[in-house]
Motif scaffolding. Structure first.
Motif: not given
Ligand code: ZN
Ligand code: IMP
Length: 366
Positions: A16, A18, A227, A305
């Motif tokens: 995970h 981005h 999410h 994240d």
């Molecule tokens: Zn995320």
């Protein structure tokens, strides 16, 4: 070896991350300077937010908006992709599932397709110092094979990193735009795209908007990660579970009844400790649902994240788990290894990852 250093040394799997949230601060600063000189932004307004450690929640969101102003041309997208991969590899991440939202920008002649081409070009630009790889055929063009890469000091690392991509649907998007992303993911399957993510500001967008695209993805055999429950919204969580996602991210505000469903369906949860603390999803890290999931042996994976936005690394997330929840080296290693089973890549990659962990176990486990 100290536990912090050891958490860096062990192989790790990132599920995970981005792309735009993982940009280096130094790169952001450089890009902001250029845009400041062109008068597009006021450099002084953003510089202190970029360089600050421990940003407040409003500062995090300010930075998010800034990312998308700073990374709007193809060259920059390729550059940040390359750098993000190098940074994960330097953390001994051996498998990276990098997610990004394909973007249109008419002013720059950017389509969702050309944005993704820029991402893939960035992957291809990662320093491939292996002669055999450089001479190999087109199947390695899109990083379907692991790449040996240099670390930040330019030394050749022995570890290789497998890279796969997830295409994100932003909660701001329309149904048609979300459908376009799913079709693009399908087109790019041979280029390493392995699934679909739903992300974006959790207070924005209606669940109904995304259903057609998510169902379409399911029909095409593309796994989903959503999410989920970043804010309290029981109805949406129920609807998300109805679609049977292959994984969910965050899961901060889940009611008892939905936990039962998640646990009985064994849906892996992507746990982002620093992100949850920084975005104030919980009062204290000690209250994190990691503890309950870990104790009940529920499938979970530690993830970053947005390592740029939240000033963290995957090694740091493992260290945080070890130091906060009292896990020993054996437990941490097993936690890292267990993530193999939740990757969206095929069995061949899983087998290769099992071998990597086996070799590391011999070397690193006391
Ligand atoms: Zn995320
Ligand atoms: P990108 O998709 O490469 O542009 O990465 C940044 C995007 O990821 C943001 O604009 C959000 O849509 C999404 N994102 C990053 N972090 C979070 C999060 O914590 N919650 C929801 N969405 C997020």
């Amino acid at each position: 070896m100290e536990i912090r250093e050891w958490c860096h040394e062990i192989p790790k799997i990132e599920l995970h991350a981005h792309l735009n949230g993982s940009i280096r601060d130094s790169t952001l600063l450089e890009l902001a300077k250029v845009l400041g000189e062109k008068g597009v932004i006021v450099f002084e307004d953003v510089a202190h937010v970029i360089t600050k450690n421990g940003r407040s929640l409003p500062e995090c969101f300010k930075l998010f908006d800034l990312y998308h102003i700073l990374t709007t041309d193809h060259g920059t997208v390729s550059r940040i992709t390359k750098e993000v991969v190098e940074d994960f590899a330097a953390e001994n991440v051996v498998y990276l599932e990098l997610r990004t939202t394909p973007k249109k920008n008419e002013a720059k002649g950017m389509t969702k397709q050309s944005y993704m081409k820029a991402v893939i070009d960035g992957l291809r630009a990662v320093d491939t110092v292996d002669v055999a790889l450089a001479n190999s055929d087109s199947s390695t063009d899109y990083c379907l094979e692991p790449l040996p890469i240099n670390d930040t000091q330019g030394r050749i690392r022995r570890n290789k990193i497998y890279i796969r991509l997830l295409l994100s649907i932003d909660r701001r998007e329309t149904t048609a735009s979300a459908m376009e992303t799913v079709d693009l993911a399908m087109e790019l399957k041979d280029a390493g795209v392995v699934g679909i993510d739903l992300s974006g500001n959790p207070v924005v967008g209606e669940w109904q908007t995304f259903i057609p695209a998510l169902k379409h993805a399911k029909q095409l055999g593309l796994p989903l990660t959503l999410h989920c429950a970043e804010i309290p919204n029981q109805k949406e969580v129920q609807a998300m579970l109805d679609i049977h996602p292959e994984r969910i991210g965050h899961a901060c505000f889940i009611e008892e009844e939905e936990w039962r469903r998640i646990k009985s369906a064994k849906i892996p949860v992507e746990i982002c400790l620093t992100s949850n603390v920084r975005t104030e999803r919980l009062h204290s890290i000690d209250d994190h649902h990691f503890v309950d999931l870990y104790n009940s042996k529920h499938p979970l994976a530690l993830c970053t994240d947005d390592c740029g936005l939240f000033s963290t690394t995957l090694s740091n997330e493992y260290y945080l788990a070890a130091s906060t929840f009292g896990l020993d080296k054996g437990q941490i290693f097993q936690l890292a290894r267990s993530a193999i089973e939740f990757v969206f890549a095929d069995n061949e990659v899983k087998e290769a990852l099992r071998n990597i962990f086996e070799a590391a176990e011999r070397k690193l486990m006391p």
